[in-house]
Enzyme design. Structure first.
Site, mmCIF file in Angstrom:
data_model
loop_
_atom_site.group_PDB
_atom_site.id
_atom_site.type_symbol
_atom_site.label_atom_id
_atom_site.label_comp_id
_atom_site.label_asym_id
_atom_site.label_seq_id
_atom_site.Cartn_x
_atom_site.Cartn_y
_atom_site.Cartn_z
ATOM 1 C CD GLU A 170 -3.077 -1.342 2.148
ATOM 2 O OE1 GLU A 170 -3.054 -0.443 3.205
ATOM 3 O OE2 GLU A 170 -3.071 -2.379 2.656
ATOM 4 C CG ASN A 216 -0.670 -7.406 -1.360
ATOM 5 O OD1 ASN A 216 -0.822 -7.296 -2.177
ATOM 6 N ND2 ASN A 216 -1.318 -6.859 -0.009
ATOM 7 C CG HIS A 258 -9.421 -5.633 1.418
ATOM 8 N ND1 HIS A 258 -10.211 -6.724 1.875
ATOM 9 C CD2 HIS A 258 -8.474 -5.209 1.649
ATOM 10 C CE1 HIS A 258 -8.865 -7.452 2.661
ATOM 11 N NE2 HIS A 258 -7.751 -6.913 2.621
ATOM 12 C CD GLU A 289 -3.935 -7.906 2.244
ATOM 13 O OE1 GLU A 289 -5.856 -7.016 2.700
ATOM 14 O OE2 GLU A 289 -2.987 -7.617 2.528
ATOM 15 C CG ASP A 291 -12.619 -9.290 2.419
ATOM 16 O OD1 ASP A 291 -12.049 -8.064 1.686
ATOM 17 O OD2 ASP A 291 -11.736 -9.220 4.367
#
Length: 397
Positions: A170, A216, A258, A289, A291
């Site tokens: 990030e 990432n 996400h 990651e 979701d």
């Protein structure tokens, strides 16, 4: 709350329906895919299906299902928190390797690969580091040496045990930040400049020549305007291309995945295009990651099926978009969910205004949701033996 009861009932029905409709398309002795795990089905495509792991839940004797599901369903694991800097080195010069080593041992016992998360991030830093920089007792020159030592010590400790490292996490801003023009953001860019990104990859490679090294980030699932001033995916693409062209040892790009059902999100072709463009640079890709959260309105919390069902369906659809895109790319190595059960999801504690949840593949009672069955179906029907060429038919006389 009533949501849990509704999800459990719905999941049982979905499992039953899936078992009836997921029979293989061939005669002979082909195992019913409804009885197979995600890890087994993923390996048909050499795709590792992973999960982030909450070490407290993994060690909880009162919650054995958590440990059982991690072992049975997933072929790779990621430390949710115990490999972050504040956990590994809470006191300067003193490392606590215990919880992370426990995850490594668990993965070895269950023949799983490990994603290392994370070496350089502006969040979850130890207090001694941020306080020292803030009060001037740690200069920027010393800070660079501290970062190099941290990366070197951590990567060497886990050398030979980590498949993929999230080296830098990030580093790029969002269009809604101030200023809105995309830029390198956060603690490390502020004190060391953007060159820290290349340095981090070089230091990590020196410490472990065989681990795959990833950048990432979130909100890079698909390209937007194509203008690096406001298109984060384009900014990251240009960044990693420049790193590659400069000889920096970066091996891959991780798209966090996400998502939220309240947003428009993307279709499979948009995401597949992004993966292809990163792959064309010679980079591996991964979803790291995943979701898909939903807003928990009063009606949702009251168990109103008219409110819950559309969210479950939208969640499943978004999981499917990312997985189908990953399956479309030979460079996409792994598909990792950020927790697999609502019982141990980070979402409700982070997204509170408005409250959000329902973000994972299983409900709070470890019952598979629609998203689980959609993910399983995508893995099953992505090729033989369950999908074969059509059998031509002729009119009967």
């Amino acid at each position: 709350m009533n949501v849990r009861r509704w999800l459990t009932v719905g999941a049982v029905a979905l499992v039953a329906a899936g078992a009836l409709n997921a029979m293989p398309a061939t005669a002979g002795h082909v195992t019913d895919p409804a009885d197979q795990s995600l890890r087994t089905l993923g390996m048909r495509h050499d795709l590792f299906i992973g999960t982030a792991v909450d070490m407290a839940a993994l060690a909880d004797p009162a919650d054995p299902q958590y440990r059982e599901k991690v072992a049975a369903e997933f072929s790779s694991v990621t430390a949710e928190n115990v490999m972050k800097w504040e956990s590994l080195e809470p006191t300067r010069g003193t490392y606590d390797w215990g919880p992370a080593d426990e995850l490594i041992a668990f993965a070895k016992q269950n023949r799983q690969r490990v994603r290392g998360h994370v070496l350089v991030w502006h969040n979850q830093l130890p207090g001694w580091l941020t306080a020292g920089v803030a009060d001037g007792t740690i200069s920027d020159t010393e800070l660079r040496d501290i970062l190099k030592n941290h990366i070197t010590n951590v990567v060497r400790h886990f050398k030979g045990k980590i498949w993929q490292w999230d080296v830098v996490n990030e580093a790029v801003s969002d269009p809604w930040d101030n200023p809105p023009t995309l830029h390198y953001k956060g603690f490390w860019a502020q004190h060391l400049g953007e060159g820290y990104v290349a340095d981090a990859f070089r230091w990590a490679r020196a410490a472990d020549p065989k681990a795959l090294l990833f950048y990432n980030d979130y909100n890079i699932e698909a390209f937007g305007s194509g203008n690096p001033a406001d298109d984060k995916t384009q900014f990251v693409y240009d960044m990693v291309k420049q790193l590659r062209d400069s000889g920096v040892p970066i091996d891959g790009v991780g798209s966090q995945g996400h998502l939220g059902t309240q947003y428009g999100n993307y279709d499979t072709f948009q995401v597949a295009d992004a993966l292809k463009r990163f792959g064309d640079l010679g980079l591996a890709t991964a979803f790291t990651e995943v979701d898909v959260r939903s807003q928990l309105t009063e009606k949702v919390r009251a168990g109103d099926s008219n409110e819950i069902n559309p969210r479950l369906q939208a969640s499943a659809g978004n999981f499917s978009v990312l997985l189908q895109a990953c399956l479309s790319s030979r460079h996409c190595l792994s598909f990792t969910v950020w927790g697999f059960t609502d019982k141990h999801s980070w979402v409700p504690t982070w997204f509170t205004d408005p409250p959000e949840g329902l973000a994972t593949l299983y409900d709070e009672n470890y019952q598979p949701k629609r998203a689980y069955n959609i993910v399983k179906a995508d893995l099953v029907f992505a090729g033989a033996p369950y999908v074969l060429p059509r059998i031509p038919q002729r009119p009967r006389r």
